[in-house]
Design a protein around this motif. Structure first.
Motif, PDB file in Angstrom:
ATOM      1  N   SER A 282      -5.035 -50.706 -45.573  1.00 28.13           N
ATOM      2  CA  SER A 282      -4.708 -51.829 -46.471  1.00 28.13           C
ATOM      3  C   SER A 282      -3.219 -51.885 -46.757  1.00 28.13           C
ATOM      4  O   SER A 282      -2.625 -52.965 -46.839  1.00 28.13           O
TER       5      SER A 282
ATOM      6  N   PRO B   2     -14.622 -53.715 -45.662  1.00 33.12           N
ATOM      7  CA  PRO B   2     -14.873 -52.961 -46.897  1.00 33.12           C
ATOM      8  C   PRO B   2     -15.722 -51.725 -46.656  1.00 33.12           C
ATOM      9  O   PRO B   2     -16.449 -51.624 -45.670  1.00 33.12           O
TER      10      PRO B   2
ATOM     11  N   SER C 196     -14.091 -59.634 -48.856  1.00 34.61           N
ATOM     12  CA  SER C 196     -12.774 -59.212 -48.386  1.00 34.61           C
ATOM     13  C   SER C 196     -11.993 -60.402 -47.815  1.00 34.61           C
ATOM     14  O   SER C 196     -10.781 -60.508 -48.002  1.00 34.61           O
TER      15      SER C 196
END
Length: 422
Positions: free
Chosen positions: A86, A96, A288
């Protein structure tokens, strides 16, 4: 651009399997335990094999044979991988992880077979999505995660390197109630599709949760029925030939009922451990996507806010130049009474505004460039998500169909035999 082309040229096969969850006891804290997962990687990437041999054998070779690389990781290791990806790839839609704060943790049942198997399947989905991503699959961090034999030492070396994206979180909070004024049609459509997909997947999730509960209840009823038939079979006398024939028929019928109960139980287990987990993971994946689009909107809002500020400054300067404006009327009168030269004050304000306009113009240009680049990258990411999502849903539905077909085939075979013996 060169890096992107290089990555395309260096495409390689990467197959990852997460399996065999095992409870481990923490040597440093006797009362603490955790679960490790076995990760098996099959790839034709020479770097993976050379690094693996270096870590595990102290040597590297040019052997091109495709070996299976095996390491063991715990949930916190997956979390570290997620956080670093990330941080290193802010424009990417990072798949995720399964949520750590679930009911099983509250109930103290995080070592149960049900929980660890479901989490294992989710972790498998997480790594598979990364392996299918054209950018994330080339991450050096991913290679280290899948290969390193001294992962704990590597974790310690990363201590304090994660910044947590506090600035972006703060900006997102400050602009939580602001919206983009000039949203592109493409992203309006993307948001609508995401919301619709999220709604549909959540609806299917709820339906199959009810299906599982109903099938489990039916399976239990058949199991009880089978138990009663077993008791009936034992009550039949052995003396008469007719009783022997009846007992034999009851036995064959009972076997059919037992197989039906087992089959429904296995089908429910597949739905509960795999299919519904896939649906949950897809819901989180869609979230996400939505969060990444919000981050894209944040960049656009930053640009629009700066541009509005620049426009107001330009208008204020133009009003001063043309002899209008210049501040509050009463303030001007007070300054005049205080002996302040109004013309000099006006020129000073114009000079300050010109400096501010020059600075803001540069900031607006930079913000515009950042917003445009971010939007372009996120658009590419959404297309990647669409490809992975379509492939996943197709595979998941195919697996659902295969399990249903297998169940009914077994039932046809079972009851055909029962019918022949009755």
């Amino acid at each position: 651009m060169e890096n992107s082309d290089k990555k395309k040229d260096e495409a390689f096969h990467l197959s990852i399997l997460v399996s065999d969850p095992q409870k481990q006891r923490n040597e440093h804290a006797k009362s603490s335990s955790y679960v490790t997962y076995q990760i098996s990687t099959k790839t034709d990437n020479k770097s993976y094999h050379n690094t693996y041999r270096k870590h595990h054998q102290g040597e590297t070779t040019g052997n091109d044979s495709i070996d299976i690389i095996v390491v063991h990781r715990r949930y916190s290791d997956f979390l570290l991988l997620h956080n670093i990806l990330s941080q290193d790839h802010p424009t990417c839609i990072i798949p995720p992880l399964p949520d750590k704060k679930v009911f099983q943790y509250i109930a103290g049942d995080r070592f149960s077979l049900s929980f660890t198997q479901k989490r294992c399947h989710s972790l498998q989905n997480f790594l598979r999505r990364i392996s299918e991503h054209p950018v994330l699959s080339h991450s050096r961090m991913l290679e280290t995660f899948l290969v390193s034999g001294d992962w704990d030492a590597y974790r310690r070396s990363l201590s304090g390197t994660l910044n947590g994206n506090k600035d972006e979180v703060s900006d997102a909070f400050m602009n939580a109630f602001k919206t983009v004024h000039n949203q592109s049609e493409e992203f309006v459509e993307i948001k609508e599709k995401s919301e619709k997909l999220d709604h549909n997947v959540a609806k299917i999730d709820k339906i199959f949760n009810r299906v599982v509960k109903r099938q489990e209840a039916i399976s239990e009823d058949y199991a009880k029925f089978s138990s009663n038939l077993q008791e009936l079979q034992e009550l039949v006398s052995n003396d008469a030939e007719e009783d022997e024939a009846l007992r034999s028929k009851v036995k064959f019928f009972n076997e059919g009922i037992a197989q039906l109960s087992y089959g429904l139980r296995d089908l429910s287990k597949f739905l509960d451990y795999e299919y519904i987990v896939d649906l949950k993971d897809m819901e989180h994946y869609i979230e996400s996507v939505k969060q990444t689009i919000k981050l894209k909107d944040q960049k656009q809002i930053d640009y629009e806010e700066l541009n509005d500020y620049l426009t107001r400054s330009i208008n204020e300067k133009n009003n001063l130049v043309s002899g209008y404006g210049g501040g509050n009327y009463f303030t001007s009168k007070l300054e005049e009474l205080a002996g302040i030269n109004q013309e000099a004050a006006r020129r000073e304000k114009i000079a300050k505004l010109e400096g501010k306009i020059t600075s803001l113009t540069s900031e607006v240009d930079n913000a515009k460039e950042v917003a445009d680049v971010f939007e372009s990258e996120v658009f590419k990411e959404v297309n990647i998500f669409e490809e992975i999502k379509t492939k996943e849903l197709k595979a998941s539905l195919a697996s659902l169909a295969d399990n249903q077909i297998e169940f009914y085939k077994k039932m046809v075979d079972t009851w055909t035999k029962v019918e022949e013996n009755l």
